[in-house]
Design a protein around this motif. Structure first.
Motif, mmCIF file in Angstrom:
data_model
loop_
_atom_site.group_PDB
_atom_site.id
_atom_site.type_symbol
_atom_site.label_atom_id
_atom_site.label_comp_id
_atom_site.label_asym_id
_atom_site.label_seq_id
_atom_site.Cartn_x
_atom_site.Cartn_y
_atom_site.Cartn_z
ATOM 1 N N GLY A 46 0.768 -1.236 0.000
ATOM 2 C CA GLY A 46 0.000 0.000 0.000
ATOM 3 C C GLY A 46 0.796 1.282 0.000
ATOM 4 N N ALA A 47 2.128 1.198 0.018
ATOM 5 C CA ALA A 47 2.937 2.415 0.033
ATOM 6 C C ALA A 47 3.033 3.014 -1.370
ATOM 7 C CB ALA A 47 4.330 2.118 0.571
ATOM 8 N N LYS A 48 3.183 4.328 -1.430
ATOM 9 C CA LYS A 48 3.482 5.015 -2.679
ATOM 10 C C LYS A 48 4.995 5.013 -2.840
ATOM 11 C CE LYS A 48 2.835 9.423 -5.120
ATOM 12 N NZ LYS A 48 2.337 10.822 -5.003
ATOM 13 N N VAL A 49 5.497 4.338 -3.880
ATOM 14 C CA VAL A 49 6.923 4.055 -3.986
ATOM 15 C C VAL A 49 7.508 4.626 -5.274
ATOM 16 C CG1 VAL A 49 8.675 2.231 -4.030
ATOM 17 C CG2 VAL A 49 6.579 1.914 -2.692
ATOM 18 N N ALA A 50 8.691 5.230 -5.164
ATOM 19 C CA ALA A 50 9.502 5.611 -6.318
ATOM 20 C C ALA A 50 10.843 4.921 -6.169
ATOM 21 C CB ALA A 50 9.679 7.121 -6.382
ATOM 22 N N ALA A 81 11.275 12.861 -0.271
ATOM 23 C CA ALA A 81 10.817 11.536 0.146
ATOM 24 C C ALA A 81 10.459 11.523 1.631
ATOM 25 C CB ALA A 81 11.894 10.500 -0.140
ATOM 26 N N GLU A 82 9.528 10.658 1.992
ATOM 27 C CA GLU A 82 9.194 10.467 3.411
ATOM 28 C C GLU A 82 10.144 9.472 4.069
ATOM 29 O OE1 GLU A 82 5.146 9.359 3.912
ATOM 30 O OE2 GLU A 82 4.369 11.062 2.791
ATOM 31 N N MET A 83 10.738 8.597 3.266
ATOM 32 C CA MET A 83 11.635 7.569 3.771
ATOM 33 C C MET A 83 12.564 7.157 2.635
ATOM 34 S SD MET A 83 12.055 5.402 6.511
ATOM 35 C CE MET A 83 10.435 5.508 7.282
ATOM 36 N N ILE A 84 13.846 6.965 2.944
ATOM 37 C CA ILE A 84 14.806 6.461 1.964
ATOM 38 C C ILE A 84 15.210 5.051 2.392
ATOM 39 C CG2 ILE A 84 17.152 6.692 1.053
ATOM 40 C CD1 ILE A 84 15.260 8.747 -0.112
ATOM 41 N N VAL A 85 15.201 4.122 1.434
ATOM 42 C CA VAL A 85 15.607 2.740 1.706
ATOM 43 C C VAL A 85 16.816 2.420 0.836
ATOM 44 C CG1 VAL A 85 14.890 0.325 1.744
ATOM 45 C CG2 VAL A 85 13.202 2.124 2.192
ATOM 46 N N VAL A 142 14.857 -16.795 -0.484
ATOM 47 C CA VAL A 142 15.200 -15.657 -1.332
ATOM 48 C C VAL A 142 14.215 -14.520 -1.069
ATOM 49 C CG1 VAL A 142 15.344 -14.828 -3.708
ATOM 50 C CG2 VAL A 142 16.243 -17.086 -3.128
ATOM 51 N N ALA A 143 14.718 -13.330 -0.846
ATOM 52 C CA ALA A 143 13.924 -12.107 -0.629
ATOM 53 C C ALA A 143 13.247 -12.043 0.736
ATOM 54 C CB ALA A 143 12.879 -11.904 -1.733
ATOM 55 N N ALA A 144 13.578 -12.940 1.645
ATOM 56 C CA ALA A 144 12.981 -12.864 2.982
ATOM 57 C C ALA A 144 13.337 -11.542 3.664
ATOM 58 C CB ALA A 144 13.457 -14.039 3.829
ATOM 59 N N GLY A 145 14.631 -11.197 3.641
ATOM 60 C CA GLY A 145 15.052 -9.938 4.249
ATOM 61 C C GLY A 145 14.530 -8.730 3.506
ATOM 62 N N ASP A 146 14.455 -8.826 2.191
ATOM 63 C CA ASP A 146 13.948 -7.699 1.402
ATOM 64 C C ASP A 146 12.470 -7.449 1.698
ATOM 65 O OD1 ASP A 146 16.437 -7.477 0.230
ATOM 66 O OD2 ASP A 146 15.907 -8.762 -1.462
ATOM 67 N N SER A 147 11.703 -8.517 1.833
ATOM 68 C CA SER A 147 10.278 -8.353 2.135
ATOM 69 C C SER A 147 10.109 -7.694 3.502
ATOM 70 C CB SER A 147 9.554 -9.701 2.091
ATOM 71 O OG SER A 147 10.014 -10.577 3.103
ATOM 72 N N PHE A 148 10.959 -8.079 4.456
ATOM 73 C CA PHE A 148 10.921 -7.478 5.792
ATOM 74 C C PHE A 148 11.197 -5.976 5.712
ATOM 75 C CE2 PHE A 148 13.156 -5.908 9.511
ATOM 76 C CZ PHE A 148 12.346 -6.327 10.563
ATOM 77 N N ASN A 149 12.235 -5.600 4.968
ATOM 78 C CA ASN A 149 12.603 -4.185 4.880
ATOM 79 C C ASN A 149 11.535 -3.357 4.179
ATOM 80 O OD1 ASN A 149 15.583 -3.423 5.797
ATOM 81 N ND2 ASN A 149 15.588 -5.548 5.114
ATOM 82 N N GLY A 150 10.986 -3.878 3.083
ATOM 83 C CA GLY A 150 9.919 -3.160 2.394
ATOM 84 C C GLY A 150 8.700 -2.979 3.278
ATOM 85 N N ALA A 151 8.373 -4.028 4.033
ATOM 86 C CA ALA A 151 7.213 -3.966 4.920
ATOM 87 C C ALA A 151 7.446 -2.973 6.056
ATOM 88 C CB ALA A 151 6.929 -5.355 5.485
ATOM 89 N N MET A 152 8.617 -3.026 6.656
ATOM 90 C CA MET A 152 8.926 -2.108 7.753
ATOM 91 C C MET A 152 8.891 -0.664 7.274
ATOM 92 S SD MET A 152 12.208 -2.136 10.348
ATOM 93 C CE MET A 152 13.177 -0.876 9.515
ATOM 94 N N ALA A 153 9.461 -0.423 6.088
ATOM 95 C CA ALA A 153 9.462 0.931 5.532
ATOM 96 C C ALA A 153 8.048 1.433 5.294
ATOM 97 C CB ALA A 153 10.247 0.960 4.224
#
Length: 305
Positions: free
Chosen positions: A48-52, A128-132, A244-255
């Motif tokens: 649901g985040a607005k992402v660039a 940006a509201e958040m940088i990842v 694969v992508a377990a950590g990435d999914s965590f980071n995207g979700a947290m952000a």
């Protein structure tokens, strides 16, 4: 705003990892869109985040496919460059019978993002509201992006993978550092093999200037270490099919949760749930869940407790 890598993953599945000099017959091969930056961007967008995204691909079929996928997910791709000199990044991934993976990344066009590009995009970063960030791209570029964001008061999440030593200046610009146990050990100099050693590593990283350290612990969840102390946020035990992508999914979700105003504890618990769902499916981007699936999973988990 995700700043990072876009790769095409070449995934081989086999019962076990071959020994040096050994040839095995694999079970399956697949091409799967990925790259830590792309994975994190899609993870946040599906929640649901607005992402660039800021990144770079080659002028080849892999690059065209990755850009098309980003567009399909509703991600703003205006700042993804198309390199004429380098091919799109690729990752060679071996997944064994237990779902564990071993990955070799060839960055390709990802390396063309440089510090000067971040300076040129300073106004974009400032808004940006958040940088990842992750570390599959040029380290100097990551340092410049973090410094610009920090200067403008924009929170920075750094997923320090692949693991490498980082300067004190870089760490001081990081709001949320999200290493796994191995990465936390490399960055802190303290081997992480227990909750106590994870806390010690987190404290050492706070002393280097990071504001919040979130050490991911696989099925055990995550440990938050910051000025308020340490808090263990339990995970959601599931049968892993592919990590694969377990950590990435965590980071995207947290952000996505932090940008929406959630507390850090809420964001980490949500990230744990998203990671649990991701490891239950194969692939990188194909494994990333959507918001409705995560909400249903959390409701069912709470009902069963």
């Amino acid at each position: 705003m995700v700043i990072g890598s876009l790769n095409m993953d070449m995934v081989v599945r086999t019962g076990r990892i071959p020994e040096a000099g050994e040839t095995l017959i694999g079970q399956e091969f697949a091409l799967s869109p990925g790259g830590k930056g792309a994975n994190q961007a899609v993870a946040a967008a599906r929640l649901g985040a607005k992402v660039a995204m800021i990144g770079s691909v080659g002028r080849d079929s892999f690059g065209a496919e990755l850009l098309e996928i980003m567009c399909q997910e509703g991600i703003d791709t205006r700042h993804i460059a198309k390199s004429a000199a380098r091919a799109t990044g690729v990752a060679s991934i071996i997944v064994d019978g237990d779902g564990e993976n071993r990955i070799i990344v060839v960055p390709g066009a990802n390396t063309e993002l440089q510090a000067k590009d971040m300076e040129r995009l300073e106004e974009v970063i400032r808004e940006a509201e958040m940088i990842v960030l992750q570390l599959e791209t040029d380290l100097g570029m990551c340092e410049a992006a973090a410094a610009i964001a920090h200067r403008h008061g924009v929170p920075v999440i750094l997923n320090p993978a692949p693991a490498q030593e980082l300067s004190s200046g870089m760490l001081a610009a990081v709001t949320y550092l999200t290493p796994n146990e191995t990465e936390a050990g490399i960055l802190s100099g303290i081997a992480v093999d227990s909750m106590d050693s994870a806390e010690a590593a987190g404290q050492a990283l706070l002393a280097k200037g990071v504001q919040h350290v979130i050490i991911t612990l696989g099925s055990k969840g995550a440990l938050i270490v910051d000025a308020a102390g340490s808090r263990h946020v339990p995970g959601f035990p599931v049968q892993a099919v592919d990590t694969v992508a377990a950590g990435d999914s965590f980071n995207g979700a947290m952000a996505s949760k932090l940008a929406a105003g959630s507390s850090l504890e809420e964001a980490v618990r949500f990230g744990n749930a998203v990671g649990a769902l991701a490891v239950g499916k194969r692939g990188a981007i194909p494994s990333l869940p959507r918001l409705a699936e995560v909400e249903r999973f959390l409701e069912e988990t709470e009902a069963a407790q």
